[in-house]
Write an enzyme that holds these catalytic residues in place. Structure first.
Site, PDB file in Angstrom:
ATOM      1  CB  CYS A  57      34.731 -59.172  -1.726  1.00 26.88           C
ATOM      2  SG  CYS A  57      33.701 -60.544  -2.169  1.00 26.88           S
TER       3      CYS A  57
ATOM      4  CE  LYS B 291      27.353 -46.381  -2.305  1.00 26.31           C
ATOM      5  NZ  LYS B 291      26.029 -45.830  -2.613  1.00 26.31           N
TER       6      LYS B 291
ATOM      7  CD  GLU C 159      17.081 -43.862  -7.750  1.00 22.91           C
ATOM      8  OE1 GLU C 159      17.253 -44.776  -8.569  1.00 22.91           O
ATOM      9  OE2 GLU C 159      17.764 -43.734  -6.723  1.00 22.91           O
TER      10      GLU C 159
ATOM     11  CD1 TRP D 290      27.248 -59.036  -1.092  1.00 17.18           C
ATOM     12  CD2 TRP D 290      27.687 -59.948  -3.074  1.00 17.18           C
ATOM     13  NE1 TRP D 290      26.091 -58.996  -1.834  1.00 17.18           N
ATOM     14  CE2 TRP D 290      26.332 -59.552  -3.052  1.00 17.18           C
ATOM     15  CE3 TRP D 290      28.180 -60.554  -4.237  1.00 17.18           C
ATOM     16  CZ2 TRP D 290      25.478 -59.735  -4.128  1.00 17.18           C
ATOM     17  CZ3 TRP D 290      27.317 -60.741  -5.306  1.00 17.18           C
ATOM     18  CH2 TRP D 290      25.979 -60.330  -5.247  1.00 17.18           C
TER      19      TRP D 290
ATOM     20  CE  LYS E 184      17.835 -45.671  -3.736  1.00 16.56           C
ATOM     21  NZ  LYS E 184      18.678 -45.326  -4.828  1.00 16.56           N
TER      22      LYS E 184
HETATM   23  O1  M6R Z   1      28.591 -47.287  -8.489  1.00 21.47           O
HETATM   24  P1  M6R Z   1      27.535 -47.320  -9.563  1.00 21.47           P
HETATM   25  O2  M6R Z   1      26.824 -46.034  -9.689  1.00 21.47           O
HETATM   26  O3  M6R Z   1      28.059 -47.797 -10.878  1.00 21.47           O
HETATM   27  O4  M6R Z   1      26.500 -48.405  -9.061  1.00 21.47           O
HETATM   28  C1  M6R Z   1      25.424 -48.779  -9.846  1.00 21.47           C
HETATM   29  C2  M6R Z   1      24.371 -49.516  -9.052  1.00 21.47           C
HETATM   30  O5  M6R Z   1      24.908 -50.686  -8.518  1.00 21.47           O
HETATM   31  C3  M6R Z   1      23.809 -48.656  -7.909  1.00 21.47           C
HETATM   32  O6  M6R Z   1      23.294 -47.457  -8.375  1.00 21.47           O
HETATM   33  C4  M6R Z   1      22.709 -49.424  -7.165  1.00 21.47           C
HETATM   34  O7  M6R Z   1      21.605 -49.598  -7.989  1.00 21.47           O
HETATM   35  C5  M6R Z   1      22.329 -48.696  -5.870  1.00 21.47           C
HETATM   36  N1  M6R Z   1      22.336 -49.612  -4.768  1.00 21.47           N
HETATM   37  C6  M6R Z   1      20.986 -48.109  -5.893  1.00 21.47           C
HETATM   38  O8  M6R Z   1      20.690 -47.449  -4.712  1.00 21.47           O
END
Ligand code: M6R
Length: 600
Positions: free
Chosen positions: A2, A595, A477, A73, A481
């Site tokens: 959100c 995000k 990873e 969200w 993705k």
């Molecule tokens: O902002 P952060 O790095 O703490 O976020 C962690 C995860 O939520 C983030 O890496 C998520 O897995 C991504 N969407 C992956 O692409």
């Protein structure tokens, strides 16, 4: 997750709010709304779906100089117009937007709102109804807001509007991010500076359990005891062009392409005037003095942590462990005597990581945050911060933050190694420079990546990524993705584990992407490729120059093998991008994802 915006000033609020919400789209959402006030009252517009749908629903003839907006969200209640924010009190006097989760909303409803008919399924509506109940009981709005905040358990960033006091927005925060932006003839509220960069780059950070009274001329911050708090503003060092897509069709592609530049920026940032790698003295000392490092992170950042652990252990000779933040809180291992916690987070706002930070600070341990966002919660609350300097990452799928995290961890490990008198055996500055060039070469081979995606991933319901050693971490990873943006069920496996169960999933045509960048396990991973091919898999081997074999599908440029994750991930990012594109997915805003994951 959100997002909140608010504006109070002289200009037309609705356009500023809508533009602000568009800038928050990257955080992930499923409905949105705004409320603007003028002499006719408060006008609320809400829609399920995209900001474009909301924009179409807004009555453009309504003019107003104050308002609040929200991207939701869904946590409590399905994504719908009804559950979208803003929510209003029974009389319509109060209008409110909220990020976070009110954990005790059921109990509050039972205790205070038995006579109020709630219209939505959200935890949020309880807050606005409670405020109205307190006002009905004789409190003024500010006091009713304060009393309500004192009752709330959980996380919140709130903006509240009172129809009977249209010149004020009431704001509060606990555990969810919220900033107040300053202007000459206006003030704004935003979850993130990017949203309001259109009108100001001067911001004031809010601390947990603070409330703020915002008018067009004044910003008054108080704690929940009603005491005035003073806070200096800061200038958000963001360039508006950093958050534009430019000629790119998607942010994700732009951010993949930015990786060589980010590598160079990181080398520059962490070099002293003699060209030697350097990090602030207190950080180096903290790592060197630790008897064990605990790396805490989520998602992609966790995957970067797995690679970073190898650097810290093999170069600096400091024992290191990597933990998923959401598990660590209730599954804390026995800690060493002098631990150092390293939090890795692109956003610096991830609630799961923050929960661990709060926990370990209470235990009196030192914490370092590695983040892309200066001034973020995890940065503010840790003892030390190392910045990624990757520039804003907008696409939900993290790309340039991952490679930046690995590079910063490598520098941290190398500097610690040196301070402990351990030799690395190679020149990291030079090798990271080579990595930057290799990344550039890979980003130039998009046609090839598109072909691989078409060949292996267009018609499939699942895909596997296999590797050993460092390659295994990159496979995790690569799979993340692919699954998050293309919705193909993808998993990363350690090559050696296949025969212990996973190989049962291999059937005719199953795509298996194998990484072969590590000499000491090259023969073994090649063996695993043979095993899956013998069972019908469609294997795609990506190898490092020098280790390649005749049938390999793609050969990566030669780099220092311990740094290979920085380059081997690029084809995986691009393959995921094209697979998602071929399948017609919304690459930058994948379904159900946010995000910045600001709820636990
Ligand atoms: O902002 P952060 O790095 O703490 O976020 C962690 C995860 O939520 C983030 O890496 C998520 O897995 C991504 N969407 C992956 O692409």
């Amino acid at each position: 997750m959100c997002g909140i915006v608010g504006y109070i000033g002289q200009l037309d609020a609705k356009e500023i709010l809508l533009k602000g919400l568009e800038k928050l789209e990257y955080r992930g959402y499923d409905s949105a709304g705004i409320a603007v006030a003028n002499e006719d009252g408060v006008h609320v517009f809400k829609e399920k779906g995209r900001i474009a749908d909301l924009r179409a629903a807004v009555d453009q003839t309504v003019m107003s100089q104050a308002g609040i907006g929200h991207t939701r969200w869904a946590t409590h209640g399905e994504p719908s117009r009804l559950n979208a924010h803003p929510h209003q009190s029974a009389s319509g006097r109060f209008t409110l937007v909220h990020n976070g989760v009110i954990e005790n909303y059921v109990q509050l409803t039972r205790e205070y709102l038995q006579d109020v008919e709630l219209k939505s399924d959200t935890d949020t509506e309880v807050v606005v109804q409670l405020i109205e109940q307190f006002v009905k009981g004789g409190l003024d709005t500010e006091e009713a807001f304060r009393q309500t905040l004192m009752l709330l358990k959980g996380s919140y960033a709130i903006a509240l509007f009172d129809l009977e006091n249209k010149g004020t927005i009431y704001v509060a925060k606990n555990k969810s991010p919220l900033l107040v932006g300053l202007g000459d003839t206006f003030n704004v509220v935003a979850s993130d500076a990017m949203a309001m960069l259109q009108v100001t780059n001067e911001y004031v950070e809010l601390m947990d359990k603070e409330m703020v009274i915002v008018t067009d001329k004044k910003v008054v911050i108080k704690n929940l005891d009603g005491e005035l708090m003073s806070r200096a503003s800061y200038i958000a060092e963001l360039d508006a062009s950093d958050i534009e897509k430019g000629t790119y069709p998607h942010y994700m592609l732009k951010e993949i392409d930015e990786q060589p530049l980010v590598m160079r920026k990181i080398i520059q940032t962490y070099q002293d005037e003699n060209g030697k790698l350097s990090i602030p003295g207190d950080v180096a000392e903290a790592v060197a003095e630790a008897d064990r490092v605990y790396i805490i992170a989520c998602g992609t950042s966790y995957h970067a942590g797995l690679v970073g652990k190898q650097f810290i252990e093999s170069w600096a000779k400091v024992p290191a462990e990597v933990h998923v933040a959401s598990e660590f809180s209730y599954n804390m291992p026995l800690l060493s005597e002098k631990p150092l916690f390293i939090f890795i987070s692109q956003s610096g706002e991830t609630a799961d990581s923050r929960a661990v930070l709060v926990q370990v600070k209470k235990l009196g341990h030192k914490a370092l945050t590695i983040t892309n966002v200066p001034g973020s919660t995890l940065s503010r609350e840790a003892d030390y911060t190392l910045l990624l300097n990757a520039g804003p990452e907008i696409a939900v799928a993290s790309t340039k933050a991952y490679t930046a995290q690995i590079a910063v961890l490598a520098i941290l490990a190398a500097v610690t190694a040196e301070s402990r008198g351990k030799a690395l055996g190679f020149d990291l500055v030079k090798e990271l420079g080579i990595i930057g060039n290799a990344m550039e070469a890979l980003c130039d081979q998009k046609d090839e990546m598109e072909m691989i995606a078409r060949e292996y991933l267009t018609v499939t319901r699942n895909a596997f990524f296999i590797g050993r050693g460092l390659d295994y971490f990159v496979c995790l990873e690569g799979a993340l993705k692919l699954k998050e943006i293309s919705y193909i069920q993808a998993e990363g496996f350690a090559g050696g584990e296949l025969k212990h169960g996973t190989i049962a999933l291999i059937e005719d045509g199953t795509p298996v992407i194998a990484l072969a960048t590590q000499e000491h396990v090259n023969l073994s991973i090649r063996g695993n490729v043979k095993e899956v091919t013998a069972r019908g898999a469609n294997a795609c081997v990506i190898s490092l120059k020098g280790l390649e074999e005749a049938d390999d599908r793609f050969v990566l440029p030669e780099v220092q093998p311990e740094l290979a994750p920085l380059v081997s991930v690029i084809p995986l990012q691009l393959i995921a991008y094209y697979a998602a594109l071929h399948r017609g997915c919304d690459v930058d805003k994948p379904r159900n994802l946010a995000k910045s994951v600001t709820v636990e």
